[in-house]
Write a protein that holds these residues in place. Sequence first.
Motif, PDB file in Angstrom:
ATOM      1  N   GLN A  75       1.084  -1.471   0.023  1.00  0.00           N
ATOM      2  CA  GLN A  75      -0.419   0.217  -0.125  1.00  0.00           C
ATOM      3  C   GLN A  75       0.654   0.931  -0.027  1.00  0.00           C
ATOM      4  OE1 GLN A  75      -3.029   0.133   2.571  1.00  0.00           O
ATOM      5  NE2 GLN A  75      -3.657  -1.837   2.501  1.00  0.00           N
ATOM      6  N   TRP A  76       2.514   1.482  -0.276  1.00  0.00           N
ATOM      7  CA  TRP A  76       3.118   2.079  -0.511  1.00  0.00           C
ATOM      8  C   TRP A  76       3.891   2.264  -1.645  1.00  0.00           C
ATOM      9  CZ3 TRP A  76       3.061  -1.686   3.348  1.00  0.00           C
ATOM     10  CH2 TRP A  76       4.368  -2.104   3.203  1.00  0.00           C
ATOM     11  N   HIS A  77       4.373   2.955  -2.318  1.00  0.00           N
ATOM     12  CA  HIS A  77       5.608   3.300  -3.189  1.00  0.00           C
ATOM     13  C   HIS A  77       6.298   3.393  -2.372  1.00  0.00           C
ATOM     14  CE1 HIS A  77       2.037   3.726  -6.435  1.00  0.00           C
ATOM     15  NE2 HIS A  77       1.561   4.341  -5.297  1.00  0.00           N
ATOM     16  N   VAL A  78       7.555   2.824  -3.473  1.00  0.00           N
ATOM     17  CA  VAL A  78       9.105   3.186  -3.105  1.00  0.00           C
ATOM     18  C   VAL A  78       9.817   4.221  -3.997  1.00  0.00           C
ATOM     19  CG1 VAL A  78      11.643   1.965  -2.495  1.00  0.00           C
ATOM     20  CG2 VAL A  78       9.341   0.964  -1.695  1.00  0.00           C
ATOM     21  N   LEU A  79      10.613   4.999  -3.619  1.00  0.00           N
ATOM     22  CA  LEU A  79      10.423   6.187  -4.362  1.00  0.00           C
ATOM     23  C   LEU A  79      12.320   6.355  -4.247  1.00  0.00           C
ATOM     24  CD1 LEU A  79       7.612   8.392  -4.318  1.00  0.00           C
ATOM     25  CD2 LEU A  79       8.135   6.764  -6.365  1.00  0.00           C
ATOM     26  N   VAL A  80      12.606   7.078  -5.517  1.00  0.00           N
ATOM     27  CA  VAL A  80      14.081   7.451  -4.498  1.00  0.00           C
ATOM     28  C   VAL A  80      13.744   8.647  -4.884  1.00  0.00           C
ATOM     29  CG1 VAL A  80      15.499   5.539  -4.698  1.00  0.00           C
ATOM     30  CG2 VAL A  80      15.235   6.650  -6.675  1.00  0.00           C
ATOM     31  N   ASP A  81      14.873  10.418  -4.449  1.00  0.00           N
ATOM     32  CA  ASP A  81      14.642  11.529  -4.545  1.00  0.00           C
ATOM     33  C   ASP A  81      16.505  11.943  -5.871  1.00  0.00           C
ATOM     34  OD1 ASP A  81      17.591  12.062  -3.102  1.00  0.00           O
ATOM     35  OD2 ASP A  81      16.846  12.283  -1.918  1.00  0.00           O
ATOM     36  N   PRO A  82      16.126  13.098  -6.373  1.00  0.00           N
ATOM     37  CA  PRO A  82      17.638  13.073  -7.324  1.00  0.00           C
ATOM     38  C   PRO A  82      18.569  12.991  -7.142  1.00  0.00           C
ATOM     39  CG  PRO A  82      15.276  14.776  -7.783  1.00  0.00           C
ATOM     40  CD  PRO A  82      15.089  13.641  -6.195  1.00  0.00           C
ATOM     41  N   GLU A  83      18.261  12.978  -5.663  1.00  0.00           N
ATOM     42  CA  GLU A  83      20.400  12.236  -5.133  1.00  0.00           C
ATOM     43  C   GLU A  83      20.114  11.344  -4.959  1.00  0.00           C
ATOM     44  OE1 GLU A  83      20.152  15.131  -1.971  1.00  0.00           O
ATOM     45  OE2 GLU A  83      20.841  16.779  -3.433  1.00  0.00           O
ATOM     46  N   GLY A  84      19.288  10.663  -5.144  1.00  0.00           N
ATOM     47  CA  GLY A  84      19.279   8.826  -5.393  1.00  0.00           C
ATOM     48  C   GLY A  84      18.919   7.961  -3.676  1.00  0.00           C
ATOM     49  N   ASN A  85      18.518   9.199  -2.458  1.00  0.00           N
ATOM     50  CA  ASN A  85      17.546   8.720  -1.204  1.00  0.00           C
ATOM     51  C   ASN A  85      16.376   7.802  -1.296  1.00  0.00           C
ATOM     52  OD1 ASN A  85      19.866  10.303   0.102  1.00  0.00           O
ATOM     53  ND2 ASN A  85      18.991  11.896  -0.846  1.00  0.00           N
ATOM     54  N   GLU A  86      15.785   7.002  -0.653  1.00  0.00           N
ATOM     55  CA  GLU A  86      14.706   6.475  -1.235  1.00  0.00           C
ATOM     56  C   GLU A  86      14.281   6.891   0.422  1.00  0.00           C
ATOM     57  OE1 GLU A  86      15.582   2.296  -0.408  1.00  0.00           O
ATOM     58  OE2 GLU A  86      16.881   1.551  -1.674  1.00  0.00           O
ATOM     59  N   PHE A  87      13.081   6.485  -0.296  1.00  0.00           N
ATOM     60  CA  PHE A  87      11.641   7.133   0.325  1.00  0.00           C
ATOM     61  C   PHE A  87      11.119   6.708   0.054  1.00  0.00           C
ATOM     62  CE2 PHE A  87      11.684  10.082  -2.677  1.00  0.00           C
ATOM     63  CZ  PHE A  87       9.600  10.793  -2.528  1.00  0.00           C
ATOM     64  N   CYS A  88       9.690   6.608   1.013  1.00  0.00           N
ATOM     65  CA  CYS A  88       8.760   5.479   0.750  1.00  0.00           C
ATOM     66  C   CYS A  88       6.958   6.475   0.584  1.00  0.00           C
ATOM     67  CB  CYS A  88       7.903   4.271   1.939  1.00  0.00           C
ATOM     68  SG  CYS A  88       9.072   3.065   1.434  1.00  0.00           S
ATOM     69  N   LEU A  89       6.287   6.654  -0.355  1.00  0.00           N
ATOM     70  CA  LEU A  89       4.882   7.278   0.350  1.00  0.00           C
ATOM     71  C   LEU A  89       3.686   5.696   0.680  1.00  0.00           C
ATOM     72  CD1 LEU A  89       2.723   9.457  -0.885  1.00  0.00           C
ATOM     73  CD2 LEU A  89       3.063   8.948  -3.417  1.00  0.00           C
ATOM     74  N   LEU A  90       3.338   7.057   1.394  1.00  0.00           N
ATOM     75  CA  LEU A  90       2.514   5.874   2.268  1.00  0.00           C
ATOM     76  C   LEU A  90       1.031   6.787   1.403  1.00  0.00           C
ATOM     77  CD1 LEU A  90       3.757   6.563   5.732  1.00  0.00           C
ATOM     78  CD2 LEU A  90       3.874   4.410   3.906  1.00  0.00           C
ATOM     79  N   LYS A  91       0.497   5.673   2.015  1.00  0.00           N
ATOM     80  CA  LYS A  91      -1.366   5.987   1.532  1.00  0.00           C
ATOM     81  C   LYS A  91      -1.496   6.682   2.673  1.00  0.00           C
ATOM     82  CE  LYS A  91      -5.494   2.966  -0.246  1.00  0.00           C
ATOM     83  NZ  LYS A  91      -5.050   3.202  -1.633  1.00  0.00           N
ATOM     84  N   ALA A  92      -2.617   7.434   2.069  1.00  0.00           N
ATOM     85  CA  ALA A  92      -3.180   8.302   3.231  1.00  0.00           C
ATOM     86  C   ALA A  92      -3.973   8.189   4.619  1.00  0.00           C
ATOM     87  CB  ALA A  92      -3.863   9.356   2.819  1.00  0.00           C
ATOM     88  N   ARG A  93      -3.552   8.534   5.530  1.00  0.00           N
ATOM     89  CA  ARG A  93      -4.506   8.071   6.737  1.00  0.00           C
ATOM     90  C   ARG A  93      -5.135   9.304   6.883  1.00  0.00           C
ATOM     91  NH1 ARG A  93       0.103   7.432  11.153  1.00  0.00           N
ATOM     92  NH2 ARG A  93       0.266   8.981  10.316  1.00  0.00           N
ATOM     93  N   LEU A  94      -4.938  10.364   6.610  1.00  0.00           N
ATOM     94  CA  LEU A  94      -5.954  11.279   7.233  1.00  0.00           C
ATOM     95  C   LEU A  94      -6.493  11.906   5.572  1.00  0.00           C
ATOM     96  CD1 LEU A  94      -3.023  13.559   8.900  1.00  0.00           C
ATOM     97  CD2 LEU A  94      -4.825  11.698   9.675  1.00  0.00           C
ATOM     98  N   ASN A  95      -7.882  12.392   5.890  1.00  0.00           N
ATOM     99  CA  ASN A  95      -8.515  12.535   4.763  1.00  0.00           C
ATOM    100  C   ASN A  95      -8.242  14.113   3.474  1.00  0.00           C
ATOM    101  OD1 ASN A  95     -10.645  11.052   4.832  1.00  0.00           O
ATOM    102  ND2 ASN A  95     -11.967  11.698   6.591  1.00  0.00           N
ATOM    103  N   PRO A  96      -7.886  14.145   2.770  1.00  0.00           N
ATOM    104  CA  PRO A  96      -7.628  15.587   1.843  1.00  0.00           C
ATOM    105  C   PRO A  96      -8.308  16.462   2.536  1.00  0.00           C
ATOM    106  CG  PRO A  96      -7.589  13.658  -0.079  1.00  0.00           C
ATOM    107  CD  PRO A  96      -8.769  13.349   1.649  1.00  0.00           C
ATOM    108  N   LEU A  97      -7.759  17.396   2.404  1.00  0.00           N
ATOM    109  CA  LEU A  97      -8.205  18.966   3.218  1.00  0.00           C
ATOM    110  C   LEU A  97      -9.574  19.452   2.526  1.00  0.00           C
ATOM    111  CD1 LEU A  97      -5.177  20.839   4.590  1.00  0.00           C
ATOM    112  CD2 LEU A  97      -7.051  19.351   6.001  1.00  0.00           C
TER     113      LEU A  97
END
Length: 97
Positions: A75-97
């Motif tokens: 339920q998440w996406h694994v991404l790397v930023d332009p400098e090669g650092n990994e991070f995950c984009l989680l599924k939203a836990r909060l309703n959009p504003l």
Amino acid sequence: MLDREDDGSVEIGPRDGFGGPQPTIILSRGDEPEQGKSRLHIDVNATDRDQDAELERLLKLGARPADIGQTGQEQWHVLVDPEGNEFCLLKARLNPL
């Protein structure tokens, strides 16, 4: 501190924001450092848009998908930023504003 999990992870940040949900940071321990990678791993959880919209925004800003052996069922996406650092984009836990 907002919450502490049984695995030792800690979520910190404001309980109430200035007019809406605010970002929090979740700190969790990794047992083994990974050679050649940052020991800091960021999980992003958008509060103002859904996961698909945030993924599109991050890709336009230069993030790239990363393959670390995911099954495609996460339920998440694994991404790397332009400098090669990994991070995950989680599924939203909060309703959009």
